[in-house]
Design an enzyme around this catalytic site. Structure first.
Site, PDB file in Angstrom:
ATOM      1  N   LYS A   1     -11.656  37.402  -2.127  1.00 45.11           N
ATOM      2  CA  LYS A   1     -13.252  37.443  -1.602  1.00 45.11           C
ATOM      3  C   LYS A   1     -13.512  38.427  -0.282  1.00 45.11           C
ATOM      4  CE  LYS A   1     -14.228  32.585  -1.678  1.00 45.11           C
ATOM      5  NZ  LYS A   1     -13.186  32.738  -2.221  1.00 45.11           N
TER       6      LYS A   1
ATOM      7  N   GLU B   1     -19.923  30.848   6.026  1.00 42.78           N
ATOM      8  CA  GLU B   1     -19.975  29.531   5.460  1.00 42.78           C
ATOM      9  C   GLU B   1     -18.621  29.366   4.990  1.00 42.78           C
ATOM     10  OE1 GLU B   1     -21.367  30.697   3.455  1.00 42.78           O
ATOM     11  OE2 GLU B   1     -20.169  30.831   1.815  1.00 42.78           O
TER      12      GLU B   1
ATOM     13  N   SER C   1      -6.549  35.369  -8.571  1.00 39.74           N
ATOM     14  CA  SER C   1      -7.960  35.486  -7.766  1.00 39.74           C
ATOM     15  C   SER C   1      -6.730  35.604  -6.067  1.00 39.74           C
ATOM     16  CB  SER C   1      -8.753  34.755  -7.887  1.00 39.74           C
ATOM     17  OG  SER C   1      -8.183  33.325  -7.826  1.00 39.74           O
TER      18      SER C   1
HETATM   19  C1  LIG Z   1     -12.416  31.071  -3.176  1.00 42.56           C
HETATM   20  C2  LIG Z   1     -11.665  31.645  -4.321  1.00 42.56           C
HETATM   21  C3  LIG Z   1     -11.476  31.159  -5.461  1.00 42.56           C
HETATM   22  C4  LIG Z   1     -12.880  30.059  -5.166  1.00 42.56           C
HETATM   23  O1  LIG Z   1     -14.363  31.151  -6.413  1.00 42.56           O
HETATM   24  P1  LIG Z   1     -15.134  32.626  -6.924  1.00 42.56           P
HETATM   25  O2  LIG Z   1     -16.237  32.337  -6.257  1.00 42.56           O
HETATM   26  O3  LIG Z   1     -15.123  31.500  -8.287  1.00 42.56           O
HETATM   27  O4  LIG Z   1     -14.793  33.012  -7.682  1.00 42.56           O
HETATM   28  C5  LIG Z   1     -10.956  31.446  -6.386  1.00 42.56           C
HETATM   29  N1  LIG Z   1      -9.631  32.053  -5.928  1.00 42.56           N
HETATM   30  C6  LIG Z   1      -9.627  31.932  -4.617  1.00 42.56           C
HETATM   31  C7  LIG Z   1      -8.035  32.692  -4.300  1.00 42.56           C
HETATM   32  C8  LIG Z   1     -10.120  31.865  -4.275  1.00 42.56           C
HETATM   33  O5  LIG Z   1      -9.695  31.558  -2.993  1.00 42.56           O
END
Ligand SMILES: *Cc1c(COP(=O)(O)O)cnc(C)c1O
Length: 392
Positions: free
Chosen positions: A93, A115, A376
């Site tokens: 993020k 948000e 992620s």
């Molecule tokens: C917010 C988040 C996601 C999902 O959001 P995408 O916009 O689909 O990437 C996935 N993994 C983590 C660790 C997140 O914080």
């Protein structure tokens, strides 16, 4: 800067997903935002500052980690992990939050509105705003504030104001509504940082462009380490930002692209957040995309063990890539995601975010010999869920 027409169509795929379904009061700010974004991308000073902040503040490039013990357990020759969990604040993020905060400052905005659901985007925005000296207000549903208290504390430590949202189900969907409303009322002084590749044009384009640093790095890293591209590239999909960020640089390559959605705890409406298949095209939060909705068009409830995947719509570009057959969508249930997390912990000593665990859960099903997985985020935020579910 006053723009009078969009430079990009903001439409994706054969079904024309995306677009800009915004109230009249937001049209000029959205036009100006696209113009500022396009100008910033072409400005060497902006690029230099962005690259420097990504390196010295965010910690890029993030590593590409081979996972040989995980690969052996799954019966795959090679697994590579792109480590967004090692980015500052613990997930991808921050790539988007920091870049949009730089854009806001360049546009002369003093304040940022955001948000957040689970709080990861809110924390990333609060950190980026502290770093750049911008005021930050984060809208968050009251239910999420209670569930994610440590992230509320982190945002406040970074000097952000966390504004509770008490409407509806008091979660992410209502927080987005409230943030859009607040932005409409203050769009000359504030910039709205949307957290995924969603919303009215130009937001999906901005977010996927700023996140595609993930895939550019990963593609070069895997070529250097393995000498060739992987057979499959896999990421979890909430709104679609980490997925697009990883996959876009591979679009023209002969590799399979796979998005893992939240299969929740059942296949009935309200028990999952898998949009590809059950979703129908509709409009939510300013864009046309695949949307979980009932016969009358009311947005359906969703369920997932991971807050970051628990959203009724999928970003328009990723949805279009799925509908057009370039990206395969697979589902992982809550239980499969937990098992995926446990396996990564035991084999490689890495605690993944619950969201990323959905990607881990589908690896063994692909029948691919080499896989690149976008990790992620890190799982520290999910520790209490893991403890309760896995009896750790
Ligand atoms: C917010 C988040 C996601 C999902 O959001 P995408 O916009 O689909 O990437 C996935 N993994 C983590 C660790 C997140 O914080």
């Amino acid at each position: 800067m006053t723009a009078t027409a969009f430079l990009h169509s903001g439409r994706y795929g054969a079904h024309g997903l995306g677009g800009c379904y915004a109230p009249e009061t937001l049209m000029q700010p959205l036009l100006d935002l696209e113009a500022a974004f396009v100008a910033a991308l072409e400005d060497p000073d902006f690029q230099r500052e962005l690259q420097a902040e990504l390196r010295t503040f965010v910690g890029r490039p993030t590593p590409l980690t081979p996972a040989p013990r995980l690969a052996r357990e799954l019966g795959i020759a090679e697994v590579w992990l792109k480590r967004e969990d090692l980015a500052h604040t613990g997930a991808h993020k921050i790539n988007n939050a920091l870049a949009q905060a730089l854009l806001a400052r360049r546009m002369g905005r003093e304040e940022v509105i955001a948000e957040t659901g689970a709080g990861q985007h809110g924390v990333a925005c609060a950190a980026a705003c502290a770093r750049l000296g911008l005021r930050c207000t984060v809208y968050m549903g009251e239910v999420d504030m209670a569930r994610q208290a440590p992230n509320v504390a982190r945002m406040r430590l970074f000097g952000a104001e966390v504004a509770p949202v008490s409407a509806g189900s008091r979660t992410l969907k209502e927080a987005v509504n409230e943030a859009l409303r607040a932005w409409a009322g203050n769009c000359h002084r504030a910039h709205y940082i949307l957290g995924s590749a969603l919303g009215p044009h130009p937001f999906p384009l901005l977010v996927r462009t700023f996140q595609s640093v993930i895939g550019r790095e990963a593609r070069a890293q895997v070529l250097e380490a393995a000498g060739r591209l992987p057979e499959a590239v896999v990421a979890c999909a909430g709104g679609g930002s980490n997925g697009l960020g990883l996959m876009v640089p591979f679009l023209d390559d002969a590799v399979r692209l796979v998005a893992a959605e939240a299969g929740g705890h059942g296949t009935d409406p309200g028990q999952h957040a898998a949009r590809v298949g059950p979703g129908r095209i509709g409009v939510l939060h300013g864009c046309r995309s695949l949307l979980l909705q009932d016969e009358a068009g009311w947005t359906s409830d969703t369920a997932s063990i991971s807050a970051g995947l628990d959203y009724p719509s999928l970003g328009p570009e990723l949805a279009a890539l799925c509908l057009d057959g370039r990206v395969e969508a697979l589902r992982a249930t809550d239980a499969e995601a937990l098992e995926g997390a446990r396996r990564l912990c035991r084999t490689e000593g890495i605690l993944p975010a619950l969201e990323s665990s959905h990607g881990l859960a589908v690896l063994g099903r692909l029948g691919a010999r080499s896989v690149l997985l976008g990790l992620s985020g890190r799982g520290d935020k999910d520790l209490s869920t893991y403890q309760a579910a896995l009896g750790a």
